[in-house]
Motif scaffolding. Structure first.
Motif, PDB file in Angstrom:
ATOM      1  N   TYR B 102       5.048  -5.610   1.655  1.00  0.00           N
ATOM      2  CA  TYR B 102       6.221  -5.772   0.800  1.00  0.00           C
ATOM      3  C   TYR B 102       6.405  -7.244   0.444  1.00  0.00           C
ATOM      4  CZ  TYR B 102       7.440  -1.265   3.024  1.00  0.00           C
ATOM      5  OH  TYR B 102       7.433   0.011   3.497  1.00  0.00           O
ATOM      6  N   SER B 103       6.914  -7.505  -0.763  1.00  0.00           N
ATOM      7  CA  SER B 103       7.291  -8.861  -1.154  1.00  0.00           C
ATOM      8  C   SER B 103       8.795  -8.911  -1.365  1.00  0.00           C
ATOM      9  CB  SER B 103       6.617  -9.261  -2.471  1.00  0.00           C
ATOM     10  OG  SER B 103       5.213  -9.278  -2.341  1.00  0.00           O
ATOM     11  N   ILE B 104       9.435  -9.915  -0.807  1.00  0.00           N
ATOM     12  CA  ILE B 104      10.879 -10.110  -0.987  1.00  0.00           C
ATOM     13  C   ILE B 104      11.065 -11.524  -1.544  1.00  0.00           C
ATOM     14  CG2 ILE B 104      13.144  -9.764   0.065  1.00  0.00           C
ATOM     15  CD1 ILE B 104      11.547  -7.493   0.965  1.00  0.00           C
ATOM     16  N   PRO B 105      10.949 -11.684  -2.882  1.00  0.00           N
ATOM     17  CA  PRO B 105      11.000 -13.035  -3.452  1.00  0.00           C
ATOM     18  C   PRO B 105      12.290 -13.787  -3.142  1.00  0.00           C
ATOM     19  CG  PRO B 105      10.292 -11.431  -5.106  1.00  0.00           C
ATOM     20  CD  PRO B 105      10.694 -10.646  -3.900  1.00  0.00           C
ATOM     21  N   ARG B 106      13.414 -13.079  -3.047  1.00  0.00           N
ATOM     22  CA  ARG B 106      14.705 -13.712  -2.777  1.00  0.00           C
ATOM     23  C   ARG B 106      14.677 -14.590  -1.540  1.00  0.00           C
ATOM     24  NH1 ARG B 106      18.654 -11.600   0.650  1.00  0.00           N
ATOM     25  NH2 ARG B 106      17.426  -9.684   0.771  1.00  0.00           N
ATOM     26  N   ILE B 107      13.961 -14.141  -0.514  1.00  0.00           N
ATOM     27  CA  ILE B 107      13.887 -14.920   0.716  1.00  0.00           C
ATOM     28  C   ILE B 107      12.457 -15.392   0.973  1.00  0.00           C
ATOM     29  CG2 ILE B 107      15.936 -14.014   1.846  1.00  0.00           C
ATOM     30  CD1 ILE B 107      14.193 -11.914   3.208  1.00  0.00           C
ATOM     31  N   ALA B 108      11.599 -15.304  -0.076  1.00  0.00           N
ATOM     32  CA  ALA B 108      10.232 -15.837  -0.005  1.00  0.00           C
ATOM     33  C   ALA B 108       9.462 -15.286   1.201  1.00  0.00           C
ATOM     34  CB  ALA B 108      10.244 -17.369   0.029  1.00  0.00           C
ATOM     35  N   GLN B 109       9.487 -13.968   1.322  1.00  0.00           N
ATOM     36  CA  GLN B 109       8.750 -13.317   2.405  1.00  0.00           C
ATOM     37  C   GLN B 109       7.720 -12.338   1.859  1.00  0.00           C
ATOM     38  OE1 GLN B 109      11.272 -11.258   5.180  1.00  0.00           O
ATOM     39  NE2 GLN B 109      12.112 -13.149   6.026  1.00  0.00           N
ATOM     40  N   VAL B 110       6.592 -12.273   2.557  1.00  0.00           N
ATOM     41  CA  VAL B 110       5.673 -11.157   2.433  1.00  0.00           C
ATOM     42  C   VAL B 110       5.677 -10.461   3.789  1.00  0.00           C
ATOM     43  CG1 VAL B 110       3.265 -10.459   2.157  1.00  0.00           C
ATOM     44  CG2 VAL B 110       4.244 -12.203   0.670  1.00  0.00           C
ATOM     45  N   GLN B 111       5.971  -9.180   3.772  1.00  0.00           N
ATOM     46  CA  GLN B 111       6.052  -8.427   5.027  1.00  0.00           C
ATOM     47  C   GLN B 111       4.841  -7.510   5.134  1.00  0.00           C
ATOM     48  OE1 GLN B 111       9.863  -6.494   5.253  1.00  0.00           O
ATOM     49  NE2 GLN B 111      10.973  -8.443   5.270  1.00  0.00           N
ATOM     50  N   VAL B 112       4.100  -7.666   6.228  1.00  0.00           N
ATOM     51  CA  VAL B 112       2.899  -6.864   6.475  1.00  0.00           C
ATOM     52  C   VAL B 112       3.222  -5.927   7.637  1.00  0.00           C
ATOM     53  CG1 VAL B 112       0.454  -6.929   7.055  1.00  0.00           C
ATOM     54  CG2 VAL B 112       1.463  -8.798   5.725  1.00  0.00           C
ATOM     55  N   MET B 113       3.258  -4.636   7.350  1.00  0.00           N
ATOM     56  CA  MET B 113       3.702  -3.658   8.341  1.00  0.00           C
ATOM     57  C   MET B 113       2.547  -2.732   8.740  1.00  0.00           C
ATOM     58  SD  MET B 113       6.807  -4.729   8.486  1.00  0.00           S
ATOM     59  CE  MET B 113       7.419  -3.499   9.644  1.00  0.00           C
ATOM     60  N   TYR B 114       2.419  -2.500  10.035  1.00  0.00           N
ATOM     61  CA  TYR B 114       1.346  -1.666  10.564  1.00  0.00           C
ATOM     62  C   TYR B 114       1.909  -0.400  11.200  1.00  0.00           C
ATOM     63  CZ  TYR B 114      -1.494  -5.810   9.962  1.00  0.00           C
ATOM     64  OH  TYR B 114      -2.148  -6.877   9.410  1.00  0.00           O
ATOM     65  N   LEU B 115       1.119   0.655  11.136  1.00  0.00           N
ATOM     66  CA  LEU B 115       1.404   1.869  11.887  1.00  0.00           C
ATOM     67  C   LEU B 115       0.799   1.686  13.277  1.00  0.00           C
ATOM     68  CD1 LEU B 115       2.861   4.478  11.015  1.00  0.00           C
ATOM     69  CD2 LEU B 115       0.627   5.423  10.420  1.00  0.00           C
ATOM     70  N   ALA B 116       1.543   2.052  14.337  1.00  0.00           N
ATOM     71  CA  ALA B 116       1.087   1.769  15.697  1.00  0.00           C
ATOM     72  C   ALA B 116       1.608   2.830  16.657  1.00  0.00           C
ATOM     73  CB  ALA B 116       1.587   0.392  16.133  1.00  0.00           C
ATOM     74  N   HIS B 117       1.063   2.830  17.862  1.00  0.00           N
ATOM     75  CA  HIS B 117       1.632   3.648  18.933  1.00  0.00           C
ATOM     76  C   HIS B 117       1.659   2.830  20.214  1.00  0.00           C
ATOM     77  CE1 HIS B 117      -2.765   4.587  19.252  1.00  0.00           C
ATOM     78  NE2 HIS B 117      -2.509   4.446  20.548  1.00  0.00           N
ATOM     79  N   LEU B 118       2.369   3.350  21.218  1.00  0.00           N
ATOM     80  CA  LEU B 118       2.510   2.626  22.480  1.00  0.00           C
ATOM     81  C   LEU B 118       1.242   2.731  23.308  1.00  0.00           C
ATOM     82  CD1 LEU B 118       6.082   3.664  23.693  1.00  0.00           C
ATOM     83  CD2 LEU B 118       5.384   1.452  22.728  1.00  0.00           C
TER      84      LEU B 118
END
Lengths: 180, 180
Positions: B102-118
């Motif tokens: 995801y890109s959130i230009p307002r706060i200058a972030q790129v968010q990289v999200m992973y699927l995971a398990h414990l």
């Protein structure tokens, strides 16, 4: 990746309330928080061939790369990929989907690469490119690729053939981009 | 996202050889190159339920979020996602695959999200969390989610059902995370 024209007299210490050493300017007290930077780029396809740009600047001048570069404030990663294609290859691109996310800890980069195609047929070298061209996937100049991640991307692209739904790619197993 | 304890007396100007205005310290000449930062995080699944953390810190204290935070130098995005799960939920996770960028230009972030398990069943609130827990996808506290991208991720996760091969997600159409 620190620009040569950065100034300041930095010392390493743990600022109050922090848990990590940071670079602090001994003159003005400015804390230089250093975080990885985002490179955004694209695999621009045309009739099964991929757009490569021969670099006119260091590092790796004369070697072939994908259009990609540092994301700027106010952009989405997709915006940055489109801008870089325009700057490096005068290419107006349409982004189709996310292709890969690579991490290169050695140079503190996260590279976000998109699969794309041309909006209009024009391409030409931008100021950072000596030449640009489309390459058949069987005629990639493997020994003249600029960076490991270019090799990863083209290699992974070749595995897809005509698949359109695929899990996005990340670094190949065990690879961290440590060797050019 | 500028920390309150940053110092320096910055003015905006275009440094020699650059094409953009940058923040330059009038006292020591240091050029503060500002680029978007990478947030790495995870959707940690356990028997069809997702791990959420109730924030113990601002912004959005008391609201639920995914374990995620700023990537540090020397890490891969996956390393950062694992560290954040450990710090915020005492969770040791195994990353399965890339879920979204995801890109959130307002706060200058790129968010990289992973699927995971414990990797092991233990979870507990870390110092930045009031509580942590697994939520059935039909019992998500939608009005108490901390950030737009948490809502995007959970919403997109719900569309998957039992699919394991899927194109990675990006921002929902037209969304830039401008409104909390």
């Amino acid at each position: 990746m620190t620009p040569a024209d950065e100034k300041g007299n930095f010392v390493r210490l743990v600022p109050e309330g922090d848990t990590r050493e940071r670079e602090v300017c001994a003159e003005c007290g400015f804390i230089r928080y250093e975080n990885p930077k985002v490179v955004a780029g694209s695999l621009v396809m045309q009739e099964g061939r991929i757009l490569l740009c021969r670099r006119a600047i260091e590092p790796r001048i004369g070697f072939w790369t994908l259009p990609a570069g540092y994301m700027e404030l106010g952009e989405t990663a997709e915006d940055a990929a489109r801008r870089e294609a325009r700057e490096e290859a005068e290419a107006e691109i349409v982004i189709e989907r996310l292709f890969a996310v690579y991490s290169i800890p050695r140079i503190a980069q996260v590279q976000v690469m998109y699969l794309a195609h041309l909006k209009s047929p024009h391409v030409a070298p931008g100021i950072e490119s000596q030449e640009v061209g489309f390459f058949d996937l069987d005629q990639i100049p493997w020994t003249e690729l600029a960076f490991p991640s270019v090799r990863w991307a083209v290699t992974q692209l070749k595995t897809l053939e005509d698949t359109t739904t695929f899990a996005p790619f990340t670094n190949p197993p065990g690879e961290r981009g440590d060797v050019v």
